[in-house]
Scaffold this active site. Structure first.
Site, mmCIF file in Angstrom:
data_model
loop_
_atom_site.group_PDB
_atom_site.id
_atom_site.type_symbol
_atom_site.label_atom_id
_atom_site.label_comp_id
_atom_site.label_asym_id
_atom_site.label_seq_id
_atom_site.Cartn_x
_atom_site.Cartn_y
_atom_site.Cartn_z
ATOM 1 N N ASN A 136 0.913 -1.312 0.076
ATOM 2 C CA ASN A 136 0.059 0.104 0.077
ATOM 3 C C ASN A 136 0.868 1.171 0.002
ATOM 4 O OD1 ASN A 136 -2.389 -1.415 -0.113
ATOM 5 N ND2 ASN A 136 -2.911 -1.151 2.070
ATOM 6 N N THR A 190 11.144 -18.927 -30.300
ATOM 7 C CA THR A 190 9.741 -18.778 -30.192
ATOM 8 C C THR A 190 8.933 -19.170 -31.273
ATOM 9 O OG1 THR A 190 10.390 -17.062 -28.383
ATOM 10 C CG2 THR A 190 7.876 -17.337 -28.990
ATOM 11 N N LYS A 214 6.215 -18.885 -34.046
ATOM 12 C CA LYS A 214 5.457 -17.816 -34.443
ATOM 13 C C LYS A 214 4.675 -18.435 -35.827
ATOM 14 C CE LYS A 214 7.521 -14.815 -31.995
ATOM 15 N NZ LYS A 214 7.152 -14.085 -30.908
ATOM 16 N N LYS A 229 2.516 -16.331 -32.945
ATOM 17 C CA LYS A 229 2.471 -16.785 -31.351
ATOM 18 C C LYS A 229 0.870 -17.214 -31.161
ATOM 19 C CE LYS A 229 3.274 -12.573 -29.836
ATOM 20 N NZ LYS A 229 3.324 -11.436 -28.966
ATOM 21 N N LYS A 283 9.997 -22.795 -28.045
ATOM 22 C CA LYS A 283 9.304 -22.082 -27.027
ATOM 23 C C LYS A 283 7.952 -21.906 -27.457
ATOM 24 C CE LYS A 283 9.221 -17.550 -24.123
ATOM 25 N NZ LYS A 283 8.034 -16.920 -25.200
ATOM 26 N N HIS A 333 8.857 -16.718 -18.283
ATOM 27 C CA HIS A 333 8.852 -15.423 -18.826
ATOM 28 C C HIS A 333 8.245 -14.447 -18.001
ATOM 29 C CE1 HIS A 333 7.310 -12.453 -21.999
ATOM 30 N NE2 HIS A 333 7.986 -13.256 -22.873
ATOM 31 N N ARG A 334 8.652 -13.424 -18.467
ATOM 32 C CA ARG A 334 8.417 -11.897 -17.561
ATOM 33 C C ARG A 334 7.128 -11.258 -18.013
ATOM 34 N NH1 ARG A 334 13.340 -7.618 -18.506
ATOM 35 N NH2 ARG A 334 13.294 -7.698 -20.404
ATOM 36 N N HIS A 376 13.557 -14.369 -19.154
ATOM 37 C CA HIS A 376 14.041 -13.515 -20.091
ATOM 38 C C HIS A 376 14.430 -12.162 -19.423
ATOM 39 C CE1 HIS A 376 11.429 -15.180 -23.855
ATOM 40 N NE2 HIS A 376 11.328 -16.054 -22.633
ATOM 41 N N SER A 393 16.127 -12.259 -25.972
ATOM 42 C CA SER A 393 15.143 -12.567 -26.777
ATOM 43 C C SER A 393 14.237 -11.448 -27.036
ATOM 44 C CB SER A 393 14.121 -13.460 -26.535
ATOM 45 O OG SER A 393 12.958 -13.664 -27.272
#
Length: 475
Positions: A123, A173, A175, A177, A201, A294-295, A327, A379
């Site tokens: 808070n 990764t 694609k 995606k 990935k 992954h972030r 990442h 990446s």
């Protein structure tokens, strides 16, 4: 209540509001080895002294509230309160200060990033006396870090599992995606792995949508992994995203991945939450699964320079919560990341002991003791021309991940993977021979492209692609 009781209750308690700095600003305090230390970038409202602002942060993130309460007398505030022990102005910024706060260890539940963050970044970030507040760094003492499992396996164990040494790992990764059927998705995985990549990935957006349910994807990807392994003689993996709407569903997906015999699963740790992530990390260690992190959502938290939380804090939190990869930006690609800042939190992910270095944004010396390290993943908008810089910047203990830089190859997925593997092997060999990749990198790629038509085609298609924008994240 009797008159006698009323008189007794009033003794030693003075109601009302008093300045936070009278209790929580303690410049004479000597920090303890067991304290959790925090560096906050504070922007006070006009008229609020920096000492009061720093003390307010310490108070509202520990034992304080807006008024004096009689129950303060039932505990030892001196034992439990946070303390603002130093304040310094931010160079080049008007009305911004770094407030250093020390928290006693007993304020936090053992092994819980969730509880740690609920206090320190709770808070207090909405406190009206502050125009903005950003957590720049945390010092996690060994007394607290040893209560966490940390990464399921760590860098050395991963290399031993994969039998791959002396170079960065290569990923891609898949694609687009979203929108592929499970079978077509598995085909792309197979082609990339057969071409020479170590990993493919799931995109962070891929969970279990109507066009491709998770169980179908897992099965076709496992088939692709085993077929590519049989043809290449190398151990392969695909980051199967176990992220789900409930922890129970997430664990069900991880269990199925283990039953398929694949080496690695994936989690979106910020959108999924730290409690879910820690649960998954414990399962992965117990069952021999690597965990890719992954972030997604990080930039909502860390992109603004004066408010939120720096990614180095999120990186430390991930190392404690658990993950084998995360990442972390590329420096050279399409996503945010200034070189020295990025390398600062890369070291915080990988190394056992990291010295304080304000030039790289590291406010405190961090000792992880025996906690395993995390591989940083580069990446986002990278291609073969970036390979020398990536190899030089990140070194061997990293994952270099080319999505469009593999699947965008004019000849197809497998040739795109070949181009990246050839470029990487050429850069590693040149580095091992003593060549300067920062200066000679383009020449190394040109030489390799003479005998690799796949690399030559990739060099031609991406020769003009650059992402030249100034980084927001600077000291």
């Amino acid at each position: 209540m009797s008159p006698k009781t009323e008189t007794k209750a009033s003794v030693g308690f003075k109601a009302g509001v008093k300045d936070y700095r009278l209790t929580y600003y303690t410049p004479e305090y000597q920090t303890k080895d067991t304290d959790i230390l925090a560096a906050f970038r504070v922007t006070p409202q006009p008229g609020v002294p920096p000492e009061e602002a720093g003390a307010a942060v310490a108070a509202e993130s520990s034992t304080g509230t807006w008024t004096t309460v009689w129950t303060d007398g039932l505990t030892s505030l001196d034992r439990y309160k946070g303390r603002c022990y130093d304040i310094e102005p931010v160079a080049g910024e008007e009305s911004q200060f770094i407030a250093f706060v020390a928290y006693p260890l007993d304020l936090f539940e053992e092994g819980s990033v969730t509880n740690l963050f609920t206090s320190i970044v709770g808070n207090v970030f909405g406190f009206k006396a502050l125009r903005a507040l950003r957590l720049e760094d945390l010092r996690i003492p060994p007394a607290y870090s040893k209560t966490f499992q940390g990464p399921p396996h760590g860098i050395q164990v991963e290399r031993d599992k994969l039998n791959k040494y002396g170079r960065p790992l290569l990923g891609c990764t898949i694609k687009p995606k979203l929108g592929l059927s499970a079978k077509n998705y598995g085909r792309a995985v197979y082609e990339c792995l057969r071409g020479g990549l170590d990993f493919t990935k799931d995109d962070e957006n891929v969970n279990s949508q109507p066009f491709m349910r998770w169980r179908d994807r897992f099965v076709f990807c496992a088939e692709a992994i085993y077929k590519a392994q049989a043809e290449t003689g190398e151990i392969k993996g695909h980051y199967l995203n176990a992220t789900a709407g409930t922890c129970e569903e997430m664990m069900k997906r991880a269990v199925f991945a283990r039953e398929l015999g694949v080496p690695i699963v994936m989690h979106d740790y910020l959108t999924g939450g730290f409690t879910a992530n820690t649960s998954l990390a414990h399962y992965c260690r117990d069952n021999g699964l690597l965990l890719h992190i992954h972030r997604a959502m990080h930039a909502v938290i860390d992109r603004q320079k004066n408010h939120g939380m720096h990614f180095r804090v999120l990186a430390k939190a991930l190392r404690m919560s658990g993950g084998d990869h995360i990442h972390g930006g590329t420096v050279v690609g399409k996503l945010e990341g200034e070189r020295e800042i990025t390398l600062g939190f890369v070291d915080l992910l990988r190394d056992d002991f990291i010295e304080k270095d304000r030039s790289r944004g590291i406010y405190f010396t961090q000792d992880w003791v025996s906690m395993p390290g995390v591989l940083p993943v580069a990446s986002g908008g990278i291609h073969v021309w970036h390979m020398p810089a990536l190899t030089e910047i990140f070194g061997d203990d990293s994952v270099l991940q080319f999505g469009g830089g593999t699947l965008g190859h004019p000849w197809g997925n497998a040739p795109g993977a070949v181009a990246n593997r050839v470029a990487l092997e050429a850069c590693v060999q040149a580095r091992n021979e003593g060549r300067d990749l920062a200066r000679e990198g383009n020449e190394v790629i040109r030489e390799a492209s003479k005998w690799s038509p796949e690399l030559a085609a990739a060099c031609e298609i991406w020769k003009e692609i650059k992402f030249e924008f100034e980084a927001v994240d600077t000291i």
